[in-house]
Design an enzyme around this catalytic site. Structure first.
Site, PDB file in Angstrom:
ATOM      1  N   ASP A  18      -4.520 -10.311   0.607  1.00 19.82           N
ATOM      2  CA  ASP A  18      -4.836  -8.888   0.770  1.00 19.82           C
ATOM      3  C   ASP A  18      -4.729  -8.238  -0.598  1.00 19.82           C
ATOM      4  O   ASP A  18      -3.721  -7.627  -0.953  1.00 19.82           O
ATOM      5  CB  ASP A  18      -3.842  -8.259   1.752  1.00 19.82           C
ATOM      6  CG  ASP A  18      -4.266  -6.873   2.206  1.00 19.82           C
ATOM      7  OD1 ASP A  18      -5.415  -6.477   1.933  1.00 19.82           O
ATOM      8  OD2 ASP A  18      -3.438  -6.180   2.823  1.00 19.82           O
ATOM      9  N   THR A 157     -10.817  -2.819  11.080  1.00 18.60           N
ATOM     10  CA  THR A 157      -9.518  -2.551  10.487  1.00 18.60           C
ATOM     11  C   THR A 157      -8.907  -1.264  11.041  1.00 18.60           C
ATOM     12  O   THR A 157      -9.481  -0.632  11.921  1.00 18.60           O
ATOM     13  CB  THR A 157      -9.656  -2.489   8.950  1.00 18.60           C
ATOM     14  OG1 THR A 157      -8.360  -2.390   8.354  1.00 18.60           O
ATOM     15  CG2 THR A 157     -10.505  -1.305   8.517  1.00 18.60           C
ATOM     16  N   PHE A 179      -2.688  -3.890  12.440  1.00 21.63           N
ATOM     17  CA  PHE A 179      -1.683  -3.621  11.419  1.00 21.63           C
ATOM     18  C   PHE A 179      -0.275  -3.845  11.969  1.00 21.63           C
ATOM     19  O   PHE A 179       0.010  -3.555  13.122  1.00 21.63           O
ATOM     20  CB  PHE A 179      -1.828  -2.196  10.905  1.00 21.63           C
ATOM     21  CG  PHE A 179      -2.936  -2.033   9.884  1.00 21.63           C
ATOM     22  CD1 PHE A 179      -4.079  -2.805   9.937  1.00 21.63           C
ATOM     23  CD2 PHE A 179      -2.824  -1.094   8.880  1.00 21.63           C
ATOM     24  CE1 PHE A 179      -5.094  -2.657   9.010  1.00 21.63           C
ATOM     25  CE2 PHE A 179      -3.832  -0.929   7.943  1.00 21.63           C
ATOM     26  CZ  PHE A 179      -4.970  -1.710   8.004  1.00 21.63           C
TER      27      PHE A 179
END
Length: 327
Positions: A18, A157, A179
Site C-alpha cells: 500500500d 475502496t 478498511f
C-alpha cells in the site's frame, strides 16, 4: 532456519504494498500494489520523482490543456506514470484511483476510469494489470458494475461494512478493500478506549464478517483487507484473499519471527442456508446512513482524498508559477 513472519504470511495470503514509494516497493517486491490520492501526493513530494512531474506537465501541455485543466490533466498523467513505474517492479496489478470528487457521479466515474486506462495503454500497459479504484458509494458501485461488464476490473475502496460489500458483490466487482484501521480508530474514539484485543478488534471483525459472507454464498469477488494500524491486525486476518499493507508494517513483518496461524479459510466457511439478497439503491443508502460508523468514515474518506488531490494541485500550481517545472 525459521522463516520470517512476512514469508510465512505469504503462504496463506497474497500480500500487496500500500504505497507509491518506488524505493520501498523495489525493496519489498510485493505481487501487487495499491495507491490512493494521499500516497500519490506523498510520492510527488519526493525529489526523485521530479522527472515524472516534468514529463506529466509536458504531455498535458502537448495535448492542449491550459491553466487549471493543465494541472488536473497533469495529476492524472502523473498518477498513471507512477503506476507504470510501480508495474516495472512487480509481477501483478496496480490499483489506480479515480478522482474522489466524482464519487457520487456514476457517468463521470466511468469516463475518468476509461481516461486513466487510455493513458496506461499509451504507455503499453495491458488492461489486465490495472485495477480501477473507486469509492464504495452507491454511484461508485454502479460505475464499477458497468466497467466490469466491459471487462475493466475494479477495486472498490473506502468500504466499512457488509452493506457496501454486498452491493459490490451484486455488481460483480473484481476486488473490494474493506478498511481495518479506520474502523478501529472510529470505535476507539466513540467508546473512549485505548485498544482492543485482536479477537475483539472492530476492524478485524468487520473484514472477517465480509470474508465469511462471501465464501458462504460463493461470491467470487476477492477480499483485500486494507488500512492497518499494526502487524497484529494484519496477522489477525491471515488467510484473507489479499492484504494491502504499508511498507513500514511490511518491514516489521519481515523483521519478525512470529508464527503465523491462518485466521480465515474458504474451506472452513460452510455454505449458508440464507440466500444472498440483492440490494436496491434505497435499501443500500438507508442501511449505510443508519450505520453511523460506515456513513461517517465513507464521507470522511472521500473528503480526505479530495483534500489530498487539492494539495497536489496546489503543489503543482506553485511549482509552475515559480518556474520550478520547465513546461
Amino acid at each position: 532456519m525459521k522463516a520470517n513472519t512476512l514469508t510465512q504470511l505469504k503462504q496463506f495470503t497474497t500480500i500487496v504494498a500500500d504505497s507509491g514509494d518506488l524505493n520501498a516497493i523495489a525493496q519489498l517486491r510485493p505481487l501487487d500494489a495499491t495507491t490512493n490520492p494521499s500516497l500519490i501526493t506523498a510520492a510527488a513530494m519526493q525529489p526523485e520523482n521530479r522527472t515524472l512531474i516534468e514529463r506529466a506537465f509536458a504531455q498535458a501541455r502537448s495535448e492542449g490543456y491550459q491553466h487549471d485543466a493543465l494541472i488536473e490533466r497533469s495529476i492524472d498523467i502523473l498518477t498513471v506514470q507512477l503506476g507504470v513505474e510501480i508495474l516495472k517492479l512487480i509481477d501483478g496489478r496496480v490499483s489506480t484511483e479515480v478522482d474522489a470528487a466524482l464519487s457520487y457521479d456514476t457517468e463521470a466515474t466511468i469516463a475518468k476510469a476509461k481516461e486513466l486506462l487510455a493513458l496506461y495503454q499509451e504507455y503499453g500497459i495491458a488492461q489486465d494489470r490495472i485495477l480501477i479504484k473507486i469509492a464504495s458509494t452507491w454511484e461508485g458501485i454502479q460505475a464499477a458494475r458497468a466497467l466490469e461488464a466491459e471487462g475493466i476490473h475494479c477495486n472498490l475502496t473506502l468500504l466499512f461494512g457488509l452493506t457496501q460489500a454486498r452491493a459490490c458483490a451484486d455488481a460483480k466487482v473484481t476486488l473490494i478493500s474493506p478498511f481495518v484501521g479506520r474502523i478501529l480508530d472510529w470505535y476507539k474514539k466513540a467508546e473512549g478506549v485505548d485498544s482492543y484485543p485482536i479477537s475483539q478488534d472492530p476492524g478485524v471483525l468487520s473484514v472477517k464478517q465480509i470474508y465469511q459472507y462471501y465464501k458462504q454464498h460463493g461470491i467470487q469477488t476477492e477480499v483485500m483487507g486494507a488500512s492497518f494500524r499494526s502487524i497484529e491486525q494484519v496477522l489477525g486476518l491471515a488467510g484473507c484473499d489479499l492484504l494491502t499493507v504499508a511498507p513500514n508494517l511490511l518491514q516489521q513483518l519481515e523483521n519478525s519471527e512470529i508464527d503465523v496461524i491462518p485466521q480465515l479459510s474458504a474451506e472452513h466457511a460452510a455454505p449458508h442456508q440464507d440466500h444472498h439478497v440483492v440490494l436496491d439503491e434505497v435499501t443500500f443508502k438507508a442501511e449505510v446512513e443508519h450505520d453511523l460508523m460506515a456513513s461517517q468514515l465513507l464521507q470522511g474518506g472521500i473528503d480526505g482524498f479530495i483534500k489530498a488531490r487539492q494539495q497536489l494541485h496546489q503543489l503543482l500550481a506553485s511549482a509552475m508559477a515559480h518556474a520550478e517545472i520547465s513546461v
